[in-house]
Design a protein around this motif. Structure first.
Motif, PDB file in Angstrom:
ATOM      1  N   GLY A   1       6.888   6.742   9.370  1.00 19.43           N
ATOM      2  CA  GLY A   1       6.513   6.208  11.143  1.00 19.43           C
ATOM      3  C   GLY A   1       6.510   4.321  10.615  1.00 19.43           C
ATOM      4  N   THR A   2       5.852   3.763  10.633  1.00 21.81           N
ATOM      5  CA  THR A   2       5.309   2.643  10.966  1.00 21.81           C
ATOM      6  C   THR A   2       3.581   2.340  10.715  1.00 21.81           C
ATOM      7  OG1 THR A   2       7.421   2.280  12.302  1.00 21.81           O
ATOM      8  CG2 THR A   2       6.176   0.232  12.197  1.00 21.81           C
TER       9      THR A   2
ATOM     10  N   ASN B   1       8.086   7.918   0.067  1.00 25.69           N
ATOM     11  CA  ASN B   1       6.940   8.117  -0.182  1.00 25.69           C
ATOM     12  C   ASN B   1       5.715   7.517   0.442  1.00 25.69           C
ATOM     13  OD1 ASN B   1       7.183   5.123  -1.307  1.00 25.69           O
ATOM     14  ND2 ASN B   1       7.208   5.876  -3.017  1.00 25.69           N
ATOM     15  N   GLY B   2       6.215   7.054   1.160  1.00 27.19           N
ATOM     16  CA  GLY B   2       4.559   6.495   1.987  1.00 27.19           C
ATOM     17  C   GLY B   2       4.159   5.059   1.381  1.00 27.19           C
ATOM     18  N   SER B   3       5.100   4.390   0.653  1.00 24.15           N
ATOM     19  CA  SER B   3       4.269   2.589   0.145  1.00 24.15           C
ATOM     20  C   SER B   3       5.339   2.146   1.310  1.00 24.15           C
ATOM     21  CB  SER B   3       5.262   2.687  -0.943  1.00 24.15           C
ATOM     22  OG  SER B   3       7.036   2.675  -1.029  1.00 24.15           O
ATOM     23  N   PHE B   4       4.540   0.780   1.146  1.00 25.35           N
ATOM     24  CA  PHE B   4       4.965  -0.012   2.294  1.00 25.35           C
ATOM     25  C   PHE B   4       4.821  -2.233   1.024  1.00 25.35           C
ATOM     26  CE2 PHE B   4       0.917   0.215   3.570  1.00 25.35           C
ATOM     27  CZ  PHE B   4       0.062  -0.995   4.183  1.00 25.35           C
ATOM     28  N   LYS B   5       5.207  -2.445   2.069  1.00 22.31           N
ATOM     29  CA  LYS B   5       5.098  -4.407   1.251  1.00 22.31           C
ATOM     30  C   LYS B   5       5.451  -5.325   2.440  1.00 22.31           C
ATOM     31  CE  LYS B   5       6.073  -6.937  -2.612  1.00 22.31           C
ATOM     32  NZ  LYS B   5       7.175  -7.160  -3.624  1.00 22.31           N
TER      33      LYS B   5
ATOM     34  N   GLY C   1       0.670  -1.161   0.015  1.00 18.92           N
ATOM     35  CA  GLY C   1       0.093   0.143   0.343  1.00 18.92           C
ATOM     36  C   GLY C   1       0.786   0.916   0.401  1.00 18.92           C
ATOM     37  N   LYS C   2      -0.161   2.777   0.112  1.00 23.46           N
ATOM     38  CA  LYS C   2       0.845   3.787   0.005  1.00 23.46           C
ATOM     39  C   LYS C   2      -0.062   4.527   0.893  1.00 23.46           C
ATOM     40  CE  LYS C   2       2.935   7.329  -3.201  1.00 23.46           C
ATOM     41  NZ  LYS C   2       3.053   7.621  -4.250  1.00 23.46           N
TER      42      LYS C   2
END
Length: 922
Positions: free
Chosen positions: A614-615, A632-636, A606-607
């Motif tokens: 942050g987490t 850029n605020g994305s995570f996987k 997501g983004k």
């Protein structure tokens, strides 16, 4: 303090009900000779403010019950009764958060766990939480008293919390055989009448539990619930007044009487206060009129058992019948005035009255006009009805001295006089001081005092109130002197306090801002306005309800950091306040698969717009996981799915404390297929066997499986081992891909399988293979490849031709590269070591060729290759003193160069003595 709390609630302070008491924790409830230290709050039965609460329909809290087994929400426990008052104890507890180690009975029982959520309509600013007897889990940090089973929050204000109630149910025979501890609780001083009644109620009963039931039944059946019951007059204990005179009261009267009668019978009983709610699952609103008092009795091995002796309300028509049956009706008449009463039936005056009475009959009703000519009690008989008439004085109450302005929480004094309307000072009586927003409405009692010779001086406390009030002195009457009031105004100064429900993160869009407007002195401010600013811009006005609560929605359009500021300007006597909260608004785009296979990984990505650090935390049925945001605020994140998982599993994703999404992912058990007899023979019936299991090893039983192969579809059912068979007759040879369609409870899956069709049975091919293998092994013993050079050992000078011969036609490789095919070869090689490799089918041989650029080096290399098996010996020791040793010594030690002729003589001389002549064969 209890009466202050209830009075304050009536004017809007719903958060300060019933302050708590407690004692040190222990896992086993006990009855101690030494009670906890007393706290200042108490309950006065003469005031009995439960009578006032039953008229108030304000909502105190909203309760959500899971199973609907909770009836009583406890907040206070009282041990000590003295002079008509229950006196509270000092709270002492231990820190708890989450699980609480509650008492577990030793007697046979059934345990029931119910989950309860409490949402308070006004924040709890002090006091205990509303919980149950034996609360076993709490959602907020708290202090816990095990003896009294009370919980007090560690931080105020409290707006909502969850708890788990542990309820114990005992068989009747266990309860009836239960004993009580030898050590009881203090029995207050009572009259002989009360003691005699206590013993008569339980006469002939041995079981302590049945004694408690008998007292409970007696009070329920012989007394009536009446919120208008008269309070006990001075000089008589309220319990005795309730039991023998008024015989009417509210829950506090009934259960105080129960506790006293129980203790007189040796039962350890205590009073409990809180709220009585409906024992039903789901949501319910709890009103102030549900404030309640009940009793608890302790039994050995069982613990505390709840008893509620509150009687039922007497119907109005029954009250009238009782009045007629008893033949008594009280009437008050002021001196010099007349009072008219109307009776719904005809009666005649049957006695000669000592007071002027005029009786008329109209439409079957009797109109009685009574004139008060002289002060006193007069009895008049009208048929079967007896009138008890009191002729007394109307009074006037006047406050003569009071502060016009005070600070909230401070003490102050009110002075005044009480006279008859003729100006005569009344001799005695009591007066209470109330603070009222509306002078004709009930208010908060802030003090009580006595009238002596027409004058009173009352010490009061302005706790929990702020603003402008009517200060009302209520003369409660005494003998022939009737009630009256006085109501000047007073301003109670305080500082406003804005409580806001803070948060760190929220979504972009409509954001709810909610909180409570009160004062530092503990008052709630209803009907007030607060200005709301978003990032410095005024966006609206929020109004507080009667309890001081407010909520307001602000529209946040952009991701990022934002500020909301609430401003209360203040009012008469109340200083304003300002509160700012800072939060991050985000917009999230998250992808969660709708299903995943057991044993695989669940990939969530997501983004989050508006956040660059942050987490993201992921919780639910798969466990807890964390992923840091990229710039850029994305995570996987990849989450392993257990092999034994199956069905729907919950996944919840948070950014900080903000819930972003909650989904259910369906976990399928992956199917493993083992195919037997996949090698088939053309034009013959072949049996294909398929075993299907889940990834956790359990077989797929009783499922339909279809096979699509060779332009036909077959179906069968798996047996208890997950095995299914098919009969297939292929019409042509080759390699084929077939499909297995497996139908399960989760739907169906298509699994490809590989089939191979041969012209002949497999044993034919196996036989040919074994025959060929045997021939190869035989040939390996007969056939040998020989590789020879025109010089042994093969050591050459630069530009010399290397001649190679083989006994069989071979492929010749030099240094790994193909040189040619045949039996004879000529090579020209550069200086260095070279690998010459000859191969004939599966047979091969390899030799090493050395090419040197100096004759001396050639001689030395040949000697070392062929004759240096004993390196410690000299050339003369090996060859003897001859031409060969001399040539070697010249090449090795002399500065002179050997000639080609000398090289050739050296070759010929050692040819038969070379130690390394031969080749490496494969």
């Amino acid at each position: 303090m209890m009466r202050e709390i209830f009075s304050a609630v009536i004017i809007g302070v719903l958060g300060l009900l019933l302050l708590s008491s407690s004692s040190p924790i222990t896992l086993v409830p006990t009855i101690s000779n030494e009670l906890p230290k007393k706290e200042s709050h108490s309950i006065d039965l003469r005031e009995n403010l439960y009578r006032l609460s039953v008229f108030n329909d304000a909502t105190v809290m909203v309760v959500f019950e899971d199973k609907g087994r909770v009836t009583y929400l406890r907040q206070n426990v009282y041990y000590t009764y003295k002079n008509g008052k229950w006196i509270g104890e000092k709270f002492e507890g231990i820190k708890v958060f989450g699980k609480i180690p509650v008492f577990e009975p030793k007697a046979p029982h059934e345990t029931i766990i119910d989950r309860v959520r409490v949402e308070l309509k006004s924040p709890l600013l002090s006091g205990n939480l509303y919980t149950t007897l034996y609360t076993s889990w709490i959602s907020i940090p708290a202090l816990y008293s095990g003896d009294l089973e009370l919980l007090r929050p560690k931080r105020y204000p409290v707006e909502s919390y969850d708890f788990e109630a542990t309820l114990y149910e005992f068989p009747d025979d266990v309860l009836r055989k239960a004993k009580v501890p030898k050590v009881g609780l203090e029995v207050p001083e009572v009259s002989e009448k009360v003691l005699k009644l206590a013993k008569n109620i339980t006469k002939g009963i041995e079981s302590p539990y049945e004694k408690a039931l008998a007292i409970e039944r007696y009070l329920e059946e012989n007394y009536f619930y009446d919120e208008k019951a008269p309070p006990a007059p001075p000089g008589i204990d309220p319990v005795e007044w309730f039991l023998f005179y008024s015989k009417r009261g509210v829950c506090l009267d009934f259960n105080t009487a129960f506790v006293i009668l129980a203790r007189l019978n040796g039962l350890p009983a205590r009073l409990v206060t809180g709220f009585k709610i409906k024992a039903e699952p789901g949501m319910q609103e709890v009103k102030l009129r549900q404030a309640h008092a009940w009793a608890e009795v302790y039994f050995e091995g069982i613990g505390w058992i709840t008893f509620d002796a509150t009687g039922s309300r007497r119907p109005e028509e029954e009250k009238e019948k009782v009045q007629q049956k008893s033949g008594v009706r009280e009437v008050k008449v002021s001196l010099g005035n007349s009072t008219v009463i109307e009776l719904p039936f005809k009666v005649n005056l049957t006695t000669n009255p000592e007071i002027p009475i005029n009786i008329t009959v109209e439409d079957g009703k009797t109109i009685v006009n009574i004139t008060g000519e002289k002060v006193g009690w007069f009895n008049v008989t009208l048929g079967k009805l007896n009138l008890s008439i009191l002729v007394g004085y109307n009074t006037t109450t006047k406050i003569t001295k009071w502060p016009k302005e005070i600070t909230a929480g401070s003490n102050f004094t009110v002075e005044g006089i009480v006279t008859t309307t003729e100006g005569i000072l009344v001799p005695a009586g009591s007066v209470r001081i109330e603070l009222r927003k509306e002078k004709d409405s009930p208010g908060k009692i802030v003090g009580r005092g006595e009238v002596r010779h027409g004058r009173f001086v009352v010490k009061c406390s302005a706790t929990g109130v702020a603003g402008k009030y009517h200060i009302v002195a209520v003369y409660e009457g005494w003998g022939p002197y009737f009630e009256s009031t006085s109501d000047p105004t007073i301003v109670i100064r305080d500082k406003a306090k804005i409580y806001v429900k803070e948060f760190n993160y929220t979504r972009v869009g409509s954001v709810k801002i909610q909180g409570f407007l009160g004062t530092e002195g503990g008052a709630s401010l209803g009907g007030e306005y607060l200005e709301v600013f978003l990032d410095g811009k005024l966006v609206g006005v929020a109004k507080t309800d009667s309890s001081g609560r407010f909520s307001f929605f602000v529209g946040v359009g952009n991701p990022g950091i934002h500020k909301v500021t609430l401003v209360y300007e203040g009012s008469k006597g109340i200083e304003g306040d300002k509160k700012t909260i800072v939060f991050r608004a985000i917009s999230a785009s998250i992808t969660i698969p709708s299903f995943v296979y057991a044993g695989d990984e669940l990939e969530i990505r997501g983004k989050i717009l508006g956040a660059s650090d942050g987490t993201v935390s992921i919780s639910g049925d798969f466990g807890d996981y964390y992923s840091k945001l990229s710039e850029n605020g994305s995570f996987k994140l990849r989450i392993p799915v257990p092999q034994d998982a199956k069905g729907y599993r919950k996944v919840i994703i948070y950014y900080g404390d903000l819930k972003l999404i909650e989904r259910e992912v369906y976990v399928k058990q992956k199917l493993l297929v083992d195919v037997s007899n996949a090698l088939m023979v053309v034009n013959r019936s072949n049996e294909l066997t398929v075993r299907i299991t889940f990834i956790n090893g359990s077989p797929l039983i009783g499922s339909k499986v279809m096979l699509v192969a060779f332009n036909e579809t077959l179906s069968n059912i798996t047996n208890k081992k997950g095995i299914v068979t098919f009969r297939i007759t292929p019409e042509s040879t080759g390699k084929y891909t077939a499909k297995l369609i497996v139908i399960t409870n989760d739907g169906f899956e298509v699994i490809p399988i590989k089939l191979r069709v041969f012209r002949y049975p497999l044993y034919v091919y196996v036989g040919l293979f074994l025959l060929l293998l045997s021939l190869l092994l035989l040939s390996a013993k007969v056939i040998r490849v020989k590789l020879s050079f025109n010089r042994e050992p093969p050591v050459y000078m630069t530009n010399e031709t290397v001649e190679v011969k083989t006994n069989l036609p071979v492929s010749l490789y030099v240094n790994g590269k193909l040189h040619g095919r045949g039996k004879e070869f000529k090579l020209r090689l550069n200086p260095g070591n070279h690998k010459v490799y000859a191969r004939f089918f599966f047979f091969s041989i390899e030799r090493e060729v050395k090419v040197l650029d100096d004759y001396n080096n050639v001689i030395v290399c040949i000697f070392e290759e062929c004759l240096d098996g004993e390196p410690s010996k000299t050339a003369r020791e090996i060859l003897g003193l001859n031409d060969l040793s001399l040539i070697f010594e010249k090449a090795r030690y002399s500065l002179k160069k050997v000639s080609l002729g000398e090289v050739l003589r050296f070759f010929r001389g050692i040819r038969g003595r070379c130690l390394n002549e031969g080749a490496s064969e494969k």
